[in-house]
Structure formats: C-alpha cells, structure tokens
Design an enzyme around this catalytic site. Structure first.
Site, PDB file in Angstrom:
ATOM      1  N   TYR A 167      29.894  70.435  -7.981  1.00 57.68           N
ATOM      2  CA  TYR A 167      31.236  69.849  -7.904  1.00 57.68           C
ATOM      3  C   TYR A 167      31.212  68.479  -8.592  1.00 57.68           C
ATOM      4  CZ  TYR A 167      35.506  68.186  -5.621  1.00 57.68           C
ATOM      5  OH  TYR A 167      36.754  67.689  -5.364  1.00 57.68           O
ATOM      6  N   LYS A 202      39.262  73.372   1.915  1.00 54.83           N
ATOM      7  CA  LYS A 202      39.448  74.645   1.217  1.00 54.83           C
ATOM      8  C   LYS A 202      39.719  75.748   2.254  1.00 54.83           C
ATOM      9  CE  LYS A 202      38.740  72.012  -2.238  1.00 54.83           C
ATOM     10  NZ  LYS A 202      37.443  71.703  -2.813  1.00 54.83           N
ATOM     11  N   ARG A 221      36.223  56.652  16.298  1.00 53.87           N
ATOM     12  CA  ARG A 221      35.301  56.741  15.148  1.00 53.87           C
ATOM     13  C   ARG A 221      33.944  57.303  15.584  1.00 53.87           C
ATOM     14  NH1 ARG A 221      32.591  52.544  13.509  1.00 53.87           N
ATOM     15  NH2 ARG A 221      34.248  51.025  13.750  1.00 53.87           N
ATOM     16  N   ASP A 240      25.959  72.634  -0.229  1.00 56.29           N
ATOM     17  CA  ASP A 240      27.412  72.706  -0.186  1.00 56.29           C
ATOM     18  C   ASP A 240      27.771  74.186  -0.085  1.00 56.29           C
ATOM     19  OD1 ASP A 240      30.140  72.928  -0.823  1.00 56.29           O
ATOM     20  OD2 ASP A 240      30.099  71.195  -2.163  1.00 56.29           O
TER      21      ASP A 240
END
Ligand SMILES: *Cc1c(COP(=O)(O)O)cnc(C)c1O
Length: 404
Positions: free
Chosen positions: A123, A220, A70, A195
């Site tokens: 978004y 994407k 992590r 973004d």
C-alpha cells in the site's frame, strides 16, 4: 477478558476455499461477529450495546478499571474482543485508521538505525512511511518482490527488526508465503507484521502461520459501508499492552467510540457480505478471463493465477478486489472506465458499492516498467450488487471501449 472464542480450523492444508465463505469456521465467525462481547446483562438487556460516548470515567465511581477513552472504553473493547477472536489472537487494539495501526505496528518494533524488509508494491502510504518518513530516523528498508523467499533471505541484516508483509498485494495481487517468511524471520530474530486487509480474518489468519502481528484497514470490508475510517492491530497480549501505552497512547491515534460502534455494526454482517463479495468476484474474474477484450486477469482465486496453489494453502477464500488488463490502447482503457454505470470511479474498496480504479493510466512507460504497474491495469472492487447486473455493465462498457 474472554479472548478464546476464536477456536477454529488452523491447519491451512485443510482450509480449502469453497463457494460459501469460510465454511470451516462459518458458525464461529457468525457467533463472534454477531454476539461476542455483546454482554446483555451488563447493558440492561440492550440487543445492541450502547456507545460510551465519554472521554472520562470518574475515579470516585469507576470500579471496572476504565479511566480515559484514549486508554480504553467499553465500546472500543467490544470491537477489540471480536477482532482478536476473529484473527485467533490474544488481543487487539483499535486505531483511528488503517495507517494509524500500520505505523503503530512498525514503530513498536523499530529502533534507531534499524532495518526493515518489505515487498515493494505494498500500500503506497506504507511504502512512503518506510522509505521516506522513517529514513529521517536512520531506518533503512530493503524492498523485495515478495514472491521469492531467497530474496527475503538475502535482504536480511543483523539490524533487521521486522519483515512487513501485505498478502495478497492490493494492486498486483501477488502473494507472500506466510509460513515460510514467518519461519525465516523467527530464525533471525526479526518480527513479522502482515497487512491482512484484502483477505479479512474470514479468509486468512496470518497468526496461525507464526506471524507476530496482523493489521487491517477496517475502513475497507470490516466497516463495509464506506462511512468510517478505522484500523486494528492484533497480536500477543504483551505486545498489545505495550502498544496501548506507547504507540496508541503517545501518538494518540485512538479510535473514537462512535467509530467503534459503527465498526461493530459493520462486523455483524461481515460473514454474509464476504460470501457475496467472494461469489460475485469469482464469477466476474472467470468471465473476464474468457472475455476477448481482456488480456489478463489478476485474481488469486483463479486457477490460472501463478500462485493459486499457495493461495489455497494459506487462504480459505477470496474477497472482491481484483485487477485486469484490457486489450487495446490506454485511451480505450480510459473509455471503458467512463462507460461503466454501476461501477463508480475511486481508489478505496471493500464497501457495499462497486468501484473501479486505474492506478497505472497516468504513468509513462518508464514509470510503468520501474514500478511493475501495467499502464492499462484496471482494479475493480466487486460490491454487493447482483453479479448479473455487474456483468451486464462490464459487457456494455467493453462494447463501448471497442468503438472508442
Ligand atoms: C486502505 C488501506 C490501508 C490504509 O487504511 P486507512 O484506513 O485508509 O488508513 C492499508 N492497507 C491497505 C491494503 C489498504 O487498502
């Protein structure tokens, strides 16, 4: 860590779009995507570095500073080095999804009762996060159109901690001026986050305009194969180190090593894929614009786009996601979607496969006006199929639409 491999053209006035992807930095991107971080000596000469599919690095024997996945892991680090170099940033941090990176970026600059400014058509989950979820913690967001600098300026308050951008917007394809907003925010002590999913680092590098942090949904184009969810955040080493221990460490939306390995594999072909996406999308957008069944096309790569000049100033190319509004009724628009054979129907994008989505078809007229989302807006993600085949499919669907 060697994070200075992203040297390339950063003067936007000289980085004009060309038919071949990111000409000014093509060899750098090839090198970064193909080789940066693939340390052959360290990994026994393996041409593809292995997946470190382990959570723990035993304390007795780990001498490289690794402890727990992590926090970090060698496979995730390779992806992060490539991504930082591509954006020309000091450091990158991977997350389990784009939304994990976006919420972490925002949480890293927000405080109780603060204020955020954001274009209204970002978004949808990003908007929901700010407008509804963070409102529970006293965070207020002012939504602006994004196309007018005065509107950004008028929205700023003493408590404004960040201006959050997404340019181009992935539904209306309007742009925000990166340099101007970065300057404005800096002068008022607010951070800026962009973004950059639509353009990818190949076609737009917001940090070069003074933006503080860049986020991507690597689900994407970066992944590119519609088989991983992934997100990345890029910024200064100081910000990224803090995010490692706070937002990523505490909320725990870390990337899985196998996901990182698939992301690295996706990046190896990203320059090649973006070249094809761009070439086909430019051709299809121009063809749609001339088609008698089309009312208008929304694509920053077209000279007719109202912000085309700005697009050429801050981007060096254009990806494969575009919108258009067909003439006729809503029923005809729906019939067009159903008639397509190569374009599958769905809301995601950036993969190998061509897709179509109709985000406005279910809105009534009032909702369409309120949100600025045309009812008949169709969004296509131009995939890697041959453009000739895609054009033939579109043309046939227009013919069927007229009969509907
Ligand atoms: C898909 C998308 C996201 C969210 O990414 P996930 O990986 O699905 O969490 C964020 N921004 C834009 C513009 C997107 O298209």
């Amino acid at each position: 860590m060697d994070e200075n491999a992203g040297k390339r053209e950063s003067d936007p006035d000289e980085a004009l779009p060309s038919a071949s992807a990111a000409e000014s930095g093509a060899s750098d991107f090839d090198d970064i995507c193909g080789h940066l971080g693939d340390d052959y000596d360290r990994y026994l000469g393996a041409i593809v570095p292995p997946i470190f599919q382990n959570t723990l690095f035993t304390r007795k024997r780990s001498n490289q500073g690794y402890t727990y996945t992590r926090v970090t892991n060698p496979t995730i680090e390779i992806a992060e080095r490539k991504l930082a170099a591509m954006e020309g940033g000091e450091a990158a941090r991977c997350f389990s999804s784009g939304m994990a990176a976006i919420s972490a970026a925002l949480m890293s600059v927000m405080e109780r009762d603060c204020h955020i400014v954001c274009p209204s058509r970002v978004y949808a989950p990003t908007r929901f996060f700010l407008e509804s979820y963070m409102a529970r913690f006293g965070v207020e967001t002012t939504f602006v159109s994004g196309t007018d600098l005065d509107e950004f300026e008028a929205a700023l308050r003493p408590q404004t901690r960040a201006i959050y951008l997404e340019t181009p917007l992935s539904n209306l394809f309007t742009l925000q001026d990166l340099r101007a907003v970065a300057e404005l925010a800096r002068s008022r002590g607010a951070a800026t986050i962009v973004d950059n999913t639509w353009a990818t680092p190949l076609f737009q590098n917001p940090l070069a305009f003074g933006i503080d942090m860049v986020v991507h949904s690597a689900t994407k184009y970066m992944g590119g194969h519609s088989d991983i969810l992934a997100g990345v955040l890029i910024g200064s080493r100081e910000r990224m180190e803090r995010v490692t221990h706070e937002e990523r460490g505490l909320f725990g939306a870390a990337m899985d090593p196998h996901q990182a390995w698939l992301l690295i594999r996706g990046l190896r072909t990203l320059p090649l894929r973006m070249e094809r996406h761009q070439e086909s999308a430019l051709r299809i957008a121009a063809w749609l614009e001339r088609h008698p069944a089309v009312e208008r096309v929304l694509y920053p790569g077209l000279p007719s786009h109202p912000q085309h000049e700005l697009a050429r100033r801050q981007m060096s190319g254009f990806s494969g996601l575009l919108g258009f509004v067909p003439r006729g009724t809503r029923e005809q628009a729906a019939a067009f979607v159903k008639a397509l054979r190569l374009f599958e129907e769905g809301p995601s994008w950036g993969g190998f496969e061509s897709l179509i989505n109709s985000p406005g078809l279910d809105l009534d007229e009032e909702a369409s006006r309120r949100t600025g989302m045309p009812q008949r807006l169709l969004r296509i993600s131009v995939g890697l199929e041959r453009a000739d085949a895609l054009l033939a499919d579109l043309d046939r669907a227009f013919a069927e639409m007229r009969r509907a």
